[in-house]
Design an enzyme around this catalytic site. Structure first.
Site, PDB file in Angstrom:
ATOM      1  N   GLY C  72       0.812  -1.211   0.000  1.00  0.00           N
ATOM      2  CA  GLY C  72       0.000   0.000   0.000  1.00  0.00           C
ATOM      3  C   GLY C  72       0.845   1.260   0.000  1.00  0.00           C
ATOM      4  CB  CYS C 130       0.828   0.720  -7.308  1.00  0.00           C
ATOM      5  SG  CYS C 130       0.743  -0.177  -5.767  1.00  0.00           S
ATOM      6  CE  LYS C 165       7.192  -1.173 -11.656  1.00  0.00           C
ATOM      7  NZ  LYS C 165       8.003  -1.276 -10.441  1.00  0.00           N
ATOM      8  N   GLY C 265      13.305  -7.482  -8.423  1.00  0.00           N
ATOM      9  CA  GLY C 265      12.457  -7.168  -7.276  1.00  0.00           C
ATOM     10  C   GLY C 265      12.457  -8.255  -6.224  1.00  0.00           C
TER      11      GLY C 265
HETATM   12  C1  LIG Z   1       6.930  -5.861  -1.734  1.00  0.00           C
HETATM   13  C2  LIG Z   1       6.856  -5.155  -3.038  1.00  0.00           C
HETATM   14  C3  LIG Z   1       6.691  -3.763  -3.080  1.00  0.00           C
HETATM   15  C4  LIG Z   1       6.606  -3.088  -4.287  1.00  0.00           C
HETATM   16  N1  LIG Z   1       6.478  -1.735  -4.290  1.00  0.00           N
HETATM   17  C5  LIG Z   1       6.471  -1.055  -5.463  1.00  0.00           C
HETATM   18  C6  LIG Z   1       6.427   0.364  -5.487  1.00  0.00           C
HETATM   19  O1  LIG Z   1       6.444   1.021  -4.450  1.00  0.00           O
HETATM   20  N2  LIG Z   1       6.404   0.981  -6.694  1.00  0.00           N
HETATM   21  C7  LIG Z   1       6.424   0.273  -7.876  1.00  0.00           C
HETATM   22  O2  LIG Z   1       6.387   0.863  -8.955  1.00  0.00           O
HETATM   23  N3  LIG Z   1       6.488  -1.075  -7.885  1.00  0.00           N
HETATM   24  C8  LIG Z   1       6.519  -1.754  -6.712  1.00  0.00           C
HETATM   25  N4  LIG Z   1       6.607  -3.120  -6.720  1.00  0.00           N
HETATM   26  C9  LIG Z   1       6.693  -3.832  -8.005  1.00  0.00           C
HETATM   27  C10 LIG Z   1       8.147  -4.164  -8.357  1.00  0.00           C
HETATM   28  O3  LIG Z   1       8.909  -3.006  -8.517  1.00  0.00           O
HETATM   29  C11 LIG Z   1       8.211  -4.988  -9.656  1.00  0.00           C
HETATM   30  O4  LIG Z   1       7.655  -4.252 -10.719  1.00  0.00           O
HETATM   31  C12 LIG Z   1       7.439  -6.298  -9.553  1.00  0.00           C
HETATM   32  O5  LIG Z   1       7.562  -6.836  -8.263  1.00  0.00           O
HETATM   33  C13 LIG Z   1       7.905  -7.345 -10.568  1.00  0.00           C
HETATM   34  O6  LIG Z   1       9.259  -7.664 -10.399  1.00  0.00           O
HETATM   35  P1  LIG Z   1       9.757  -8.939  -9.525  1.00  0.00           P
HETATM   36  O7  LIG Z   1       8.980 -10.109 -10.005  1.00  0.00           O
HETATM   37  O8  LIG Z   1      11.230  -9.013  -9.792  1.00  0.00           O
HETATM   38  O9  LIG Z   1       9.448  -8.623  -8.105  1.00  0.00           O
HETATM   39  C14 LIG Z   1       6.689  -3.807  -5.500  1.00  0.00           C
HETATM   40  C15 LIG Z   1       6.857  -5.199  -5.476  1.00  0.00           C
HETATM   41  C16 LIG Z   1       6.945  -5.882  -4.275  1.00  0.00           C
HETATM   42  C17 LIG Z   1       7.132  -7.363  -4.287  1.00  0.00           C
END
Ligand SMILES: Cc1cc2nc3c(=O)[nH]c(=O)nc-3n(C[C@H](O)[C@H](O)[C@H](O)COP(=O)(O)O)c2cc1C
Ligand SMILES: Cc1cc2nc3c(=O)[nH]c(=O)nc-3n(C[C@H](O)[C@H](O)[C@H](O)COP(=O)(O)OP(=O)(O)OC[C@H]3O[C@@H](n4cnc5c(N)ncnc54)[C@H](O)[C@@H]3O)c2cc1C
Ligand SMILES: Cc1cc2nc3c(=O)[nH]c(=O)nc-3n(C[C@H](O)[C@H](O)[C@H](O)COP(=O)(O)OP(=O)(O)OC[C@H]3O[C@@H](n4cnc5c(N)ncnc54)[C@H](O)[C@@H]3O)c2cc1C
Ligand SMILES: Cc1cc2nc3c(=O)[nH]c(=O)nc-3n(C[C@H](O)[C@H](O)[C@H](O)COP(=O)(O)O)c2cc1C
Ligand code: FES
Ligand code: FES
Lengths: 259, 309, 309, 259
Positions: C72, C130, C165, C265
């Site tokens: 959030g 998001c 994004k 991520g």
């Molecule tokens: C715990 C968590 C928090 C995240 N917070 C944000 C955020 O604040 N802003 C954003 O653009 N993406 C956020 N993401 C998305 C990641 O930046 C990324 O786009 C997404 O997790 C896919 O990559 P991954 O599979 O390597 O995690 C978040 C992801 C996770 C798991």
């Protein structure tokens, strides 16, 4: 009767560069009488590797209920499989598919078994069975390089065996087709398993012979239900006829399916 | 009391488990493994008006906790299904869900009209979502008006209830679901596969000959659960849930989300015995969860009160 | 020659690897594990105009080869980030990508205007995707016109390049990508999380207090690869690829699909050393694949000829 | 200095119904000097279990470089962990977080250690450390049922130990709070770990005491980066102040965070 069983690993060892020999035991082995059939292995029960891996039957000891598989540890699944140790279990489905027809060769005739790389393993059980039926067996085994050669000794015990490597680091140099020509090998039937280009070359050169080839294709189910592994049928004008490698094959007579 | 029995339009099911379309052929293969009469229903492979060979191989690829497929709706065509496949299945006392695909509304209408008259076809499942076929497929499932029109036309000719199988590749699944409900759908199937891709690093080419393919398996389960949770709260018609079901626990999770029955797809490839195994394990799980009847699970995650029957 | 170096608008990166926004806080924590100077860039946690606590806990759940999060957008707010977080990061010679979120266009504009003036912020990443925040978020990312307008307004006030994004929860990612490119985006980040859900069987409630959450990890990788493959062929601006990256092989797959750099991520949670490990392993993988420079990989799965530089 | 290491499993056994005792060795153990800290375990390297599991340090032998963990094999990850055998490796991150403050209790004072279920383990290492510092330790350990009771003997060797079960099948019947009242236990400090309702009850009854509680929350990173594990701060009017269980906790003084 097709089945699934958790076989017990009796031994696993590397017999050539990245080539593993895996021996398992379990009552399922009793059903594995047809050379050229394959087993469908579930590497482990974690759900990141969903698909089973098709591996040919390389040898079976029906009395002692053991089966030998040879495989190349290359991708994610086979690499993980190669870490399994004696005593561990492995979920095996099979035997699956239609193997090499033994009765295509009469007693006293000569069968030429031509294998390429990791296509060599099923020929071993085939050779043993043919020999038992009084067939004269000759083997031509092609590998990339000296370090990839395996089971030469085992095959030699059953019949004449020629090894050829693409880079000439062991045996003669070149392809299996070169050896057959150079040595002017004569035969009544040919059974082959290996990379598709090799099978295609053999098919075009020996299209008039009794030739059986074993195909590889990526599989989903391995039992004929998903239509992942189909190939076209030679001469089919509608374009919709097909054979499934998993259940109609993996062994086909030359000229039946489009390579 | 048969605590596993569920009743859906056209489908009187011994238990809520059916194999998913495309993952069970027309039943013959798995009949070598167990008695198909154990199943709640069977969803057969998509049928199109004419026979189709489908896409070139490779047609499947593995992904983390999932797989991609681009079979391309290979099937023997309407006549082949009517003359060979369905009669064979008639030996079993299991309702058949006939999955129908096409590239134009007319194809769907023709196929449905004939298939729905087959003796053992108890429901039609409209595959408006298969992402593999370039013409058709994708468009029907992503535009509410188009999905609704297709549903209406097919309902007009169908002798049996029609389930519309929704595509997850949309921004607003609720909108589509409402549109097809309004157009007369008797039920929904959800979800079909997510569109995905894998690339071979050495060949620098997609692993699938077709390039893209449909992602299925446990990887997509959270998306399926979310969509069923969203949709089941706003439609009146029942949902057949699917997407990554492997275990009895998964079945319960789908039913709590709002599904009235479920379909098991990819799991059949991992374990040909998965459907009977789940069916066998369900009663003990219900005991553990102190649930009398599977029906009491439906929508349990959002229903105000969970009245036990 | 530094064979890992990549140049993107505003971002001169030693290597194509950055931690993804939200998975690396503001860098302090992972600085206990390794020297942040090793990284190609750092995408910091989403910043909003005011401080936010975010959603109630539990905020994470595990899924097969994935996880759900519903943090959030917890963050200390624009002022907190400017006065505490960014100055601390200034000790490192690494370009910072500041992720910006909001619920109205005005929020985004205000936050971007100020953040983009910070000394070490080299790019803004507009989080229009998001799925956790009920107001805003979801809508910006799924309607091309809205995404475009937001992009335009933010570009007007930003002192540094703006990456938009994208959300994968759409029917047509290409449409959105083209719209934000036309509106002036300097690059794209893709993909954000897929909207998903898990239900606790015993409590009959969602595991996440928020109900739905964003699915990340290897489970979504095939969807990310597919979308990047689709989009990179039709836009001129570079793409930062993400979604399930765990290994050097994954990085190559994303770049072959069309990404010019990548973000990691979820993998940071599994292994805090994952980013330096990937960076260390990349050169050997390039050797194995006979690639001189990572840049030669970009779009390699669809480019007609792969000219080596 | 925080670290990650592949520890070697020395032994693993079930010590109560579904409760496993896992002893591992590796140089990382030398850093585990603070009771109440936790380790973050990667169960295996397959990618279907992405998240690590937080498990408390139950006991450490710094000289021999071994660490003991007790855990309940319940969900997917801990069940899989319970299958690991002697000699296998396990990827451990830690020690993480802030443990119980030992110096909150002076030499000669009495500390009451109150544990519930799988919250009991970290109190063991705490008790040993307190005892070493000349503190008088009393233990009240609550469990569901007789079959769940573990480490009674171990605790008894360190000090007075009361076991209570919810269903009365072992020890006294009821909750830990009942025991403390019934036995009229007096103490200078209280350290507690267990289910949140238990911690909440203790917090409200003993809010005027030196009370330290250890919290549980679902974690992403375990190192403070993901904001998964936050809780609100008591008395914070803005609503945006927070503490992270993984790095600010898991141990907090009573009254600091909202339960
Ligand atoms: C715990 C968590 C928090 C995240 N917070 C944000 C955020 O604040 N802003 C954003 O653009 N993406 C956020 N993401 C998305 C990641 O930046 C990324 O786009 C997404 O997790 C896919 O990559 P991954 O599979 O390597 O995690 C978040 C992801 C996770 C798991
Ligand atoms: C009938 C048959 C018999 C075979 N017998 C043998 C054998 O005896 N020894 C041996 O080493 N190999 C054999 N193969 C090939 C073997 O199945 C693959 O090498 C293996 O599945 C690759 O798995 P992986 O985990 O290494 O690769 P991954 O890349 O992790 O595999 C991913 C997916 O692609 C499939 N796949 C990848 N490469 C192939 C391939 N070449 N053929 C079919 N599927 C593939 C896998 O089965 C899996 O579903 C046989 C294949 C078939 C079809
Ligand atoms: C600081 C701390 C110390 C702990 N110490 C111990 C201990 O010494 N012994 C012990 O048995 N347990 C302990 N726990 C609880 C333990 O972490 C969970 O029981 C365990 O993670 C559950 O994993 P699973 O594979 O069984 O369940 P799954 O349901 O497969 O877990 C899925 C995800 O949810 C998380 N999760 C599920 N339940 C919990 C929970 N109760 N608390 C936190 N995360 C959870 C898991 O970590 C994982 O990320 C501790 C928790 C924390 C936060
Ligand atoms: C190999 C394969 C073929 C499929 N063919 C069809 C099909 O013909 N018609 C259809 O509606 N869905 C088809 N599907 C989708 C499945 O029915 C199901 O919706 C999807 O795979 C998700 O469920 P699962 O994760 O359990 O596999 C197919 C899926 C797979 C894996
Ligand atoms: S692998 Fe499924 S039909 Fe052959
Ligand atoms: S678990 Fe990530 S911040 Fe605590």
């Amino acid at each position: 009767m097709i089945k699934k069983e958790n076989l017990t690993i009796k031994s696993q060892k590397e017999i050539a560069s990245n080539i593993m020999e895996l021996i398992c035991s379990g009552s399922l082995a009793k059903q594995m009488t047809e050379p050229g059939q394959f087993l469908h292995l579930r590497v482990d029960t974690s759900d990141d590797l969903l698909l089973r891996r098709p591996i040919s039957i390389c040898d079976v000891d029906v009395d002692n209920e053991t089966v030998t598989m040879l495989y190349r540890a290359e991708g994610k699944g086979t690499k993980r499989l190669s870490l399994k140790q004696e005593g561990e279990k492995i979920d095996v489905l099979g035997p699956l598919g239609n193997g090499f027809p033994l009765d295509a060769t009469e007693q006293g005739e000569t069968a030429l078994l031509v294998g390429g790389g990791i296509g060599v393993p099923p020929l071993y059980y085939l050779s043993k069975q043919l020999k038992k039926r009084g067939v004269n067996v000759i083997h031509v085994l092609g590998f990339q390089s000296a370090e990839n050669v395996f089971y030469e000794e085992e095959f030699s015990k059953l019949g004449e065996t020629y090894v050829v490597t693409a880079d000439g680091t062991y045996g003669s140099t070149g392809y299996v087709t070169d050896v057959i020509k150079e040595k002017d090998l004569s035969f009544d039937t040919m059974y082959s398993c290996g990379p598709t280009p090799m099978l295609a070359a053999l098919s075009s050169i020996y299209s008039d012979k009794r030739l059986y080839i074993s195909l590889e294709e990526r599989m989903g189910c391995g039992v004929g239900a998903c239509f992942a592994c189909v190939c076209h049928v030679v001469g089919d004008e509608s374009g919709t006829s097909y054979r499934k490698v998993c259940t109609d094959g993996p062994v086909f007579p030359v000229g039946e399916v489009v390579l | 009391m048969n605590r596993l029995k569920v009743e859906l339009p056209g489908l009187s099911m011994k238990n809520p488990i059916m194999p998913a379309s495309g993952c069970f052929g027309f039943g013959k293969e798995y009949a070598n493994y167990y008695d198909l009469d154990l199943l709640g229903a069977i969803a057969i492979k998509a049928t199109t008006d004419k026979p189709r060979f489908g896409n070139p191989t490779p047609r499947v690829a593995e992904t983390s906790a999932g797989m991609l497929n681009a079979i391309g709706l290979q099937n023997p065509g309407l006549d082949g299904v009517l003359s060979n496949e369905l009669p064979w299945l008639n030996q079993y006392d299991v309702p058949i869900v006939a999955n129908v695909a096409g590239t134009e509304i007319a194809d769907y209408v023709e196929t449905t009209a004939k298939l729905s008259k087959a003796e053992n076809v108890h429901a039609i499942e409209l595959n408006i979502s298969c992402p593999n076929v370039k013409q058709g497929g994708i468009a029907f499932g992503t535009i509410p008006e188009v999905a609704a029109e297709l549903t209406r036309e097919v309902k007009n000719v169908s002798d049996v209830p029609v389930y519309v199988k929704l595509s997850p590749n949309v921004a607003d699944i609720v909108e589509i679901a409402k549109a097809v409900e309004k157009a007369g759908a008797d039920g929904l199937s959800m979800i079909n596969t997510l569109l995905g891709m894998r690339i071979d690093l050495v060949r620098r080419k997609p692993i699938l000959a077709n390039g893209y393919g449909g992602l299925s398996g446990p990887a997509i389960k959270p998306v399926a659960i979310r969509m069923i949770h969203q949709v089941s709260q706003v439609v009146e018609i029942p949902i057949i849930g699917m997407g990554g079901i492997y275990t009895a626990e998964d079945v319960v999770e789908f039913m709590l989300a709002g599904a009235s029955a479920v379909a098991v797809g990819t799991a059949n490839f991992t374990d040909p015995y998965v459907c009977p195994t789940i069916i066998e394990e369900l009663p003990a799980l219900l005991d553990e969860l102190e649930v009398d009847h599977v029906q009491d699970l439906i929508g349990g995650s959002w229903k105000k009160c969970n009245v036990h029957s």
